[in-house]
Each structure stands twice: as structure tokens, then as C-alpha cells.
Write a protein that holds these residues in place. Sequence first.
Motif, mmCIF file in Angstrom:
data_model
loop_
_atom_site.group_PDB
_atom_site.id
_atom_site.type_symbol
_atom_site.label_atom_id
_atom_site.label_comp_id
_atom_site.label_asym_id
_atom_site.label_seq_id
_atom_site.Cartn_x
_atom_site.Cartn_y
_atom_site.Cartn_z
ATOM 1 N N ALA A 13 0.943 -1.260 0.169
ATOM 2 C CA ALA A 13 0.095 -0.307 0.120
ATOM 3 C C ALA A 13 0.877 1.202 -0.188
ATOM 4 N N GLN A 14 2.124 1.167 0.479
ATOM 5 C CA GLN A 14 2.954 2.421 0.555
ATOM 6 C C GLN A 14 4.097 2.318 -0.664
ATOM 7 N N ALA A 15 3.784 1.505 -1.426
ATOM 8 C CA ALA A 15 4.725 1.432 -2.521
ATOM 9 C C ALA A 15 4.774 2.717 -3.311
ATOM 10 N N ALA A 16 6.020 3.054 -3.766
ATOM 11 C CA ALA A 16 6.027 4.285 -4.520
ATOM 12 C C ALA A 16 5.531 3.841 -5.992
ATOM 13 N N GLU A 17 4.739 4.881 -6.307
ATOM 14 C CA GLU A 17 3.850 4.698 -7.623
ATOM 15 C C GLU A 17 5.083 4.938 -8.964
ATOM 16 N N PRO A 18 4.906 4.116 -10.002
ATOM 17 C CA PRO A 18 5.998 4.178 -10.875
ATOM 18 C C PRO A 18 5.697 5.721 -11.476
ATOM 19 N N LEU A 19 6.577 6.094 -11.986
ATOM 20 C CA LEU A 19 6.714 7.588 -12.744
ATOM 21 C C LEU A 19 5.813 7.709 -14.146
ATOM 22 N N ASP A 20 5.612 6.258 -14.699
ATOM 23 C CA ASP A 20 4.554 6.615 -15.740
ATOM 24 C C ASP A 20 3.333 6.407 -15.247
ATOM 25 N N GLY A 21 3.073 6.444 -14.094
ATOM 26 C CA GLY A 21 1.663 6.358 -13.535
ATOM 27 C C GLY A 21 1.040 4.889 -13.757
ATOM 28 N N GLY A 22 -0.334 5.058 -13.918
ATOM 29 C CA GLY A 22 -0.989 3.908 -14.381
ATOM 30 C C GLY A 22 -1.881 3.408 -13.199
ATOM 31 N N GLY A 23 -1.615 3.806 -11.988
ATOM 32 C CA GLY A 23 -2.558 3.254 -10.957
ATOM 33 C C GLY A 23 -2.143 1.876 -10.361
#
Length: 896
Positions: A774-784
Motif C-alpha cells: 500500500a505504501q509502494a512508490a507509484e511508478p513515474l509513468d503512472g497507471g494506478g
Amino acid sequence: MREAAASAIRREDYAAPAFWIRTVELTFDLDPAKTIVASKLAIERNPQAAPGQALVLHGEDLTLLRCLADGESVSFRHEEGLLVIDHPPEKDAFTLEIRNTCAPEKNTQLSGLYTSTGGLFTQCEAEGFRRITYFLDRPDVMAVFSVTLRADKAKYPVLLSNGNLVEQGSLDNGRHFAKWHDPFPKPSYLFALVAADLVCREQKIVSRSGKEHLLQVYVRRGDLDKTEHAMASLIASVAWDEARFGLPLDLDRFMIVAVSDFNMGAMENKGLNVFNTKYVLASPATATDGDFAGIESVVGHEYFHNWTGNRITCRDWFQLSLKEGLTVYRDQEFSMDMAGSPSARAVKRIDDVRGLRAVQFPEDAGPMAHPVRPDRYQEINNFYTATVYEKGAEVVRMMATLVGREGFRRGMDLYFERHDGQAVTCDDFAQAIADANPGSALAVNLAQFKHWYAQAGTPRLTARGSHDVTTRRFTLTLTQSALPSPGQPDKQPCVMPVVMGLISTDGRALPLRLAGEEAAHGTERTLVLTQPEESFVFEDIDDAPVPSLLRGFSAPVVLDSGLYDGALITLLRHDHDAFNRWEAGQRLALNRLLAALPGTGELPALDDAYIDAMRAVLRDPALDPAFKELVLTPPGEGYVAEQCAEVDPQRIHRLREEMRQQLAARLHADWLWAWEAHQVREGYRPDAVQSGKRALANLALTMLVLDAVAKGDPVWPGRAYQRVKDAGQMTDRHAALKALIDGHSPLAQGALAHFHGVAAGDDLVLDKWFAAQAQAAEPLDGGGVVLGRVKALLKHPDFSMKNPNRLRSLVGSFCRENPAAFHRADAAGYVFWADRVLELDAINPQIAARIARAMDRWRVLAEPYRSAAREALARVAGSAKLSDDVREIVSKALED
């Protein structure tokens, strides 16, 4: 649920009760479906109250079976949550007998008497006792309790309540009983009982007076091997409080009970502390260094409440910080003393301030902003806040700074001499500290100092210096200001202790002589700012110095020091105050992030001066590894957001991730050295030395994985994956897992699967597994990616909305600790938030309200986030049935 919003309760409306309850005899016939509670209350009229008043008792979700006054039936009526006896006996004292039932197994709110893993437990703070039996459920009604518990012996072999065990034995039909007596008067919120199948770790200790005491830690069968650290922490707490403050354990025994379903971290019920398992159970294989530190801190906190909260309690709930702020200060001091070395103490202080800035500063700037001593509330559970606790602790710390360590001890002694056994106010505490130190800055400015209790918001402190070469004088001008808060458009100046020093550009600590003084007095001073603006002139300063201000974070303010890179690097390299060295490093990073925020491009390449400064810290042999880890970690996304008038969470996330990637690449060789040089090869100990080494080594691993993934190099992700499988303790295993997840390594999924297998049904390890995702860094390309994973995990067989720990680990971690994943342009995060708040509110309003606070700061969001957030809030506020807990949160958030 109540459909109408509760009316506000105001501090100014406080009135003592018309009746007191002096003694309580409670008898419980315990059963999860229907527990029968018989109470016998010795009631006295308050001679100061107006005559002819009704006796009004609190009660919720109870079935009344009998009500007798002096053995005779008495007429009564029910109102919302109240039992009203309009015509009680016209005597000064009488006995009221009540018999009622409650249904513990239906109590999903976990407030009052409830069931968990086959046992029966209570949580009565703040207003849970009224869900057990009818009572004057307010903190200023203090009574001596005697309690008899009866239950099935096979199901509930352990029967515990407050105080000392008086008698126990067998009954017919396989039942048994236990009688407990607490000789110290207490309010109902400190009542506790436990009936469960538990095992116990015991330890006898002898106090300084020579009295023997029994310490006990009760846990579920199979968990006894995880209680050694909790017991050691309790023993250390008892010894520390007697040595530091002269406060001994005052009961024959002291008990801790761990329960897996608990809304809070722990509860300080007199002599019988009920704890969340998170703050009791630990072994190297299941708990991180942070978990071990948390257990020490929370065990200390709840034990210290025995005097600061139990022996002296709050007159009303507006005074909550009287016990909580003071006790947080005490547990922080305890943990620093346990840490040992000056550098380890500084690391603890930095951690505390990071927590304050991450949670309390945003609270002070949002719709739920309130003073340390609030003036009004609708639902008291919503005011167990960082302001009451952590900012309250900072207020106490400022008192200690103004009167000194010995002066603070004198003040505490006077406080107990005056008020032991009483329910009192924050004013009473401050007066005792001041009266014990006549002539101190606190005593002289006491009325003004109390603005810290009365005013919401975080003050701003601006510092500017000027140097006159001719006169060899350095003038430091300090200016304080405060922004408006809800209901407080104008603020009065506070009393601010500003601990400071002056440093030459070559790193020397300069002697400090203020104008008018005959000689210098050391290299560190405490300036006391009382006016909106004051200037302090220092003599004999040959060259322009670098001011080191607010050392140790001596006041909870936002500091604008006006210092540029050169001065900050001087502080980072040479300041004798470790906190300000760390602060300088954070400010250097923050300045670079804030400078890039207005644009849309990538973070510019980090300059050599900054990189060299970070490398110098990392390689410095004189610095503690834990301190290095703190300096090399960029400011959190939430803290960066607090510096912005308008917040774009995605932009902040991108820039911070780019800073991490640059640090990973530019310092690659240094991370390799840090990894190799800080491996711990001896047996596990959760002490400051080993914990610091692991912290730095694991930061190095995170950076090496991040750099390797960016370059397509499989070596370091492979090593991290191997560490997830082979690590001999949880700190390194968990850090390696997070390195793979946050580094977006293809090996992350395999590591998660292995970690889940290692958990083997251990609830606290599973909480880590949920939280890491749940705390994982969102990838910079997004995508949810993160939201999709969190939604899927809601359906995982190990997830339950009814368990607060599991709920916090998944939903709480996502909504409150992962801004880039939560604040999405398509509003999906807000829809998820609204769905969960409404679903949870029907089960556990207290936890629902805490999740609801993820939207406190929606107004500072940039578009399109702001409009979408408002729509989600309006949807929750428009629900036909909403608890008072959640209604207060969302209503305040939506107020114009």
C-alpha cells in the motif's frame, strides 16, 4: 448510528457534577452473547451544586434490568445515551444498585466490552465505560473500584481487573471467579477487565524502597517467546521513573495484556494496561528495529501514565494534553536515555521531530486545527490527535528548557504534592512548574506562555542577522508570526525559547557575550522571545558568523533562517548540534526540490556542492550511521507539500524520485562502501549501535537497487531478493522487500510471495506485507498500479475490515501515507476513500474517522485534484446515516 449531528461541547461550559461516586462494586457474569453487569454505587451529592438536580448517568447499547436506590425501586427515564433519575433520594449520600446486560460479541466498535480471538477485553477511554454499565462517565468523577469477575473456567481461565488480586476460586458448573480491588480512586475511563485464555511472562522486581512487585505480560498461547523485549522495557520504565522523577510503582503488581483487535496503540488502565499486540510482541524474526523501539516507547508511555494520567488525571477532556502531552514528553526522554550516546539521543530527537512535522504541522494548517487545549468538540475520540499528544509534549519540553532539568524536577515534585489523587487542568500543571521556579523565564511570562495551550496553528519564526565589522557586533533579529486558524483569526505572540549558537565560517563555535554582559557565557544560549520582534546583539564577533538556531528543535515552529547554501553547508559540516546538522541537510535538499516545482520538466542535475556535502556526511567516520541515514534520506513528500501554497502531489513525487535516482547514481561507489562497511555480523540486538548500522546499510541497498533497475543491471536486485529469502532477522528482510518494491524491480512479486510464506499466519508480519504494497512508490509513468493492487488486496483471505491493525496497514497506509498513489487525476483514489469510510463507519466509527482525515488538506491541492476531493467529501457528508465521529471530520473539512 445517530442521524443528527451532535451538538458541540464547550470548555467554557464545564461544571462540576451534581453528584460524586465514591466507591464502586462491580460484578460481571461474563458471556460473549450477553454479559450481566451488577453495580453498586456509593453516591454523594456535590454540596457545591444547585439542589434538586436529577441524577443523570451515561449508558449506550445497554439493556437495563433493575435500578434501586437504597434498596427501593426508583423511577427513571431514558434519553439519548442517558439514564435520568429525576427524583433521587433527598439524602447527602445513598446507594444506587443497577443491573444491566451488554452484548460483547456484537460490539464491532471495540469500545466498551468486546470480544477478540475468543477472549473478552475492554477499552474505556474516552467514553467506553458507558457501553458496559450506567455511570457518571466523566474524568472528574473518581471512585475506588472493587470488581468480581465470574466466567467459564475452560474458556476464560485468566480473569483480570485493576489493582490487586483479593480472592479467586471455583464455582459450580465449571465456572470460576476472581475479585480485584484498586485502592486508588480513578475515573471510569481507567477501568479494565480481561477474561481470556492467555499465558504469562512474570518477573519480580524490588523497588528502591525495598518493596517487591510482580510484573506480568499476558499474551495468547504461542506468543510467549515474543514478550522478552516488552518485559525488559517495562522493567526499565519502572526503574527510570523512580530514578528520574522519584515516582515508584504503587501497586503490588503491574500487568500488560496484548490483544489483536484494538483501536489504539495501548491503554494505561490503572495497573492493567491493555495493549495492541503491535506494541508487545517482538522477536528478531518477526519485528524490525523500529518495532522494537516502538515497544520500548509505548510500554514506557503507558507505564508513566501511572502517575501522569492515573494518580493525577484530567478534570475534563479538554485537558487531555495534561496527561498525554506530559507523558509523551516523559516517554521521549526515557527513550533518549535508553539510547545512551549523545548521537543516539540526537537520532531519537530527530525522529520525533520528523513525526511532528509529518502529522502535526499539517493538522495545524488544516480544518481540524485546534489548540493543545481545545475549546470545543463534537466527538472526543477525534481529539486524540498529534496536536494534543506531540505538540503538547513540545509545550512541556519548552517548560523544561525554560526552567532547566533540575527546575523541571522541582516543578514535577510540587505538582504531585499539590494534586495527587485529583482531576485537574493544564493551568494547574503549568502553575506548579512556574511556582517551583520563581524568577525563571517561565514564571515571569507564565500568562503569555499559556498561549501555547490556547492558540492553534504553527507559529513562524523568521531570523535575520547583520554583522558590523567596525564594532565587531552581530545583531540577530527574531520575528514571530502566526497565520489565522479556524475560529482564531488573530494570534498573540508566544514565549519561544530559542536555543542557539554562532559558528565561524571555518567551523569554530564562538563564545557568546550579549550586549551589557561583562563576559562571554559559553557557546550556546537560550534566547527567550516574547515580543513580535526582538533583536539580540552579540559582542566580540570578528567576522560574520553562521547562526545555529532552534537547536534541538527548542520550539515547535517553522523557522525561516534566511541561510543560503554556503551557510547551510557550514552547519552541516561543523554544527555541534546534531539536530541542526540534520536540518541543514534537509534544507539543502528541500531548496532544490522547491526550486524545480514550478516547472514541468525533470529535476535539474544536482550540483557538485550538494553531492559533495552528502558524500562527506556519508564518509565521515565521526558520525553515527543512524544519523547519516537520516541526512541522506530526502524530505518526505508530505513535508515538501507543506511548503507549497498549491500542491501537485504527482509533481512532488516525480521530483523526489528523481532526486533519489540521482543520489543513487552519483554516490554509487559510496553506497557500495556503506553497504559493505555496515553489515552487522554478530547476534541480533535492537540497540542503537546495531540499529544504526542496519539503517545505513539498508538505505545503501535501496539506493543500489534503484540505480541497478534504472541501468538494467540484475545484480543488486538479485542480492536484495536473496536477502528477502535468507535474512536472519526481519529488519533486513523487510528493508530488502521494500527496496525491490519501491525500486520497481521485476523481482518484487516473487519477493512478496516469499515474504507472505515466511509470515506463516503471523498477524503482525502480515500487516507489514500489506503495508509494503500500500505504501509502494507509484511508478513515474503512472497507471494506478498501487491502487489496483490495494483494491485486489481487499479481497485477500488475510484481510479483514474489522481488524484495526489490518485496516490501517492497507487502507490507512494507502490513503494517508502514499500521496502520489492516492491523489490521482482521475479521482479514483478519492472514490476508493469514500467507499471505505462509509463502509467502515458502519463497523467502527473511530477508525473510520481516522481514515477520513486523509482529506483534511484538500483545499491546498491543485486542480483537478481539489474539485474531485471536494466531491468525494460531499458524498460522504451526504450519507443518510453517519457517525458523529466521521460527521465532525468531513463537516469541518467542508466548512468555508
